[in-house]
Design an enzyme around this catalytic site. Structure first.
Site, PDB file in Angstrom:
ATOM      1  N   ARG A  45     -25.551 -19.055 -32.748  1.00 28.59           N
ATOM      2  CA  ARG A  45     -24.536 -19.818 -31.900  1.00 28.59           C
ATOM      3  C   ARG A  45     -23.887 -19.491 -31.910  1.00 28.59           C
ATOM      4  NH1 ARG A  45     -27.839 -25.580 -29.837  1.00 28.59           N
ATOM      5  NH2 ARG A  45     -27.138 -25.168 -31.535  1.00 28.59           N
ATOM      6  N   ASP A  47     -19.383 -18.428 -32.424  1.00 28.15           N
ATOM      7  CA  ASP A  47     -18.703 -19.026 -31.809  1.00 28.15           C
ATOM      8  C   ASP A  47     -17.546 -17.871 -30.907  1.00 28.15           C
ATOM      9  OD1 ASP A  47     -18.605 -21.417 -32.542  1.00 28.15           O
ATOM     10  OD2 ASP A  47     -16.710 -21.589 -34.324  1.00 28.15           O
ATOM     11  N   TYR A 105     -23.939 -13.993 -42.931  1.00 29.27           N
ATOM     12  CA  TYR A 105     -22.885 -14.192 -42.265  1.00 29.27           C
ATOM     13  C   TYR A 105     -22.199 -13.794 -43.138  1.00 29.27           C
ATOM     14  CZ  TYR A 105     -23.851 -17.189 -38.356  1.00 29.27           C
ATOM     15  OH  TYR A 105     -23.165 -18.039 -37.258  1.00 29.27           O
ATOM     16  N   ARG A 195     -16.551 -20.782 -41.593  1.00 25.49           N
ATOM     17  CA  ARG A 195     -15.379 -19.975 -42.232  1.00 25.49           C
ATOM     18  C   ARG A 195     -14.033 -21.217 -42.090  1.00 25.49           C
ATOM     19  NH1 ARG A 195     -14.460 -20.556 -35.309  1.00 25.49           N
ATOM     20  NH2 ARG A 195     -12.594 -20.657 -35.986  1.00 25.49           N
TER      21      ARG A 195
END
Lengths: 243, 243
Positions: A45, A47, A105, A195
């Site tokens: 999911r 952002d 990622y 992040r």
């Protein structure tokens, strides 16, 4: 289906009333092609503002279209910032999110004095020179099974004790010209975790934190110890692995 | 100054009343920093939608700021789709356009069944498979000093006879994964020339035109013989050479 999208103009993956989301746009396209109201599931999911080249979605449909035909029909009606890359019929019980074994990622930093212009939507501009080798050494502290509460979104860490254990399979940093790339592969990620990890590695890259500092931050389980949550624009969901 | 810009939201380089242009945005920024009304000159007057990583501009200013300081001040006020990459004081008499010896453009084609998503602003999507080696062989016919009237914008070819001779120093095509790249270096280019040349080479890449066809089109000096003017989004001014 494997899905690619440019997150710049999306309020994230997940449906939210009154917002343009990837899930919303995909479900609208599915309704238009199949006539069915289909609820899709995404492996990650992502952002608001996060991109994907390898998001995976699953859904059930009674359509008579073969997967490839459905893919082409969807791509013909989808907006230009999202496209279906591959499509296949799944095994019974397959679930894009729960069946996933690992997610990858990548976070890309444009590490130069001048602003990036072409492709600026896909990188974070960082002026101070980054020591990518030092970042890579510090990253190895985070590889393995750990409680990543220090790198979780603030609410996540406090409200759900013990739900913050994840296994990081791979975390590498390297330089490619003006780009510094961080690749993270884990069984799953906490909200904002990539992040926050990259925000902390940036401190190491500027020699404002050491390998020991990263180990201490991890052990603290305290979100306030880690670096800032850096912007989503440099982040991309690149791959999801299944058995 | 060397200038980089994303042409997507510009109506080309050259100032036009009521339009957002690269020249207009740069001159506004110069006025804001120096207080002077400065007219700039660009090495290449790129069309609406064409990008640049190596455009060169020249201008005169009485500013007391050193070139690097002026560069940083300009970058601080310029919008995010344009940036100054290098700045230096020029020799007396230097003129970004008239002093230029050669310009290099690159045209990038995304040659795959599925639409490109990330970076789609910088490529032309072409589904039919392209034989880049055949394109490269045909391109060699266009290298050297020739009358390029067949590849000029229609008005250019008819209204200015003999003004259509140019020297192509280098014209190469190659494949890099799903990308097919055309690199063109010439003393100067006619309006739309790169896009018309690449439009013709695309026919060769699909085996719908031969090396001999390209030679015949060049010799015809007839714009109607060449391929279509392909869209600007894949085109980028990458370098300008001076003595």
């Amino acid at each position: 289906m494997t899905v690619q999208y440019d997150g710049t103009n999306f309020a994230g993956f997940q449906v939210q009333t009154g917002q343009r989301t990837v899930q919303g746009v995909l479900e609208t396209a599915l309704r238009r092609i199949t006539g069915e109201s289909i609820r899709i599931v995404g492996a990650g999911r992502t952002d608001r503002g996060v991109h994907a080249t390898g998001q995976v979605i699953s859904f059930q449909s009674g359509t008579s279209l073969a997967p490839r035909a459905l893919q082409h029909a969807l791509n013909a009606v989808l907006p230009e910032d999202v496209a279906i890359i591959t499509a296949a019929e799944a095994e019974p019980g397959f679930h894009a999110r729960f069946s996933a074994r690992a997610r990858e990622y990548r976070y890309t930093i444009w590490n130069a004095a001048e602003r990036p212009v072409l492709g600026r939507q896909y990188v974070l501009h960082w002026r101070a020179y980054l020591d990518a080798a030092a970042m890579d050494r510090a990253a190895q502290v985070l590889v393995g099974e750990h409680d990543f509460a220090a790198f979780a979104g603030a609410s996540e860490a406090s409200e759900r004790p013990r739900r913050t254990i994840r296994t990081m399979y791979r975390l590498r940093c390297w330089r490619d010209g003006h780009r510094v790339i961080v690749q993270a592969v884990a069984d799953a990620f906490l909200p904002h975790m990539v992040r926050n990890v990259v925000g902390t590695l940036l401190l190491v890259g500027m020699h404002r934190a050491s390998v020991e500092d990263v180990a201490r931050i991890l052990a603290s389980r305290d979100r306030r110890q880690a670096g800032a949550t850096i912007p989503p624009r440099g982040l991309c969901l690149t791959r999801v692995e299944y058995d």
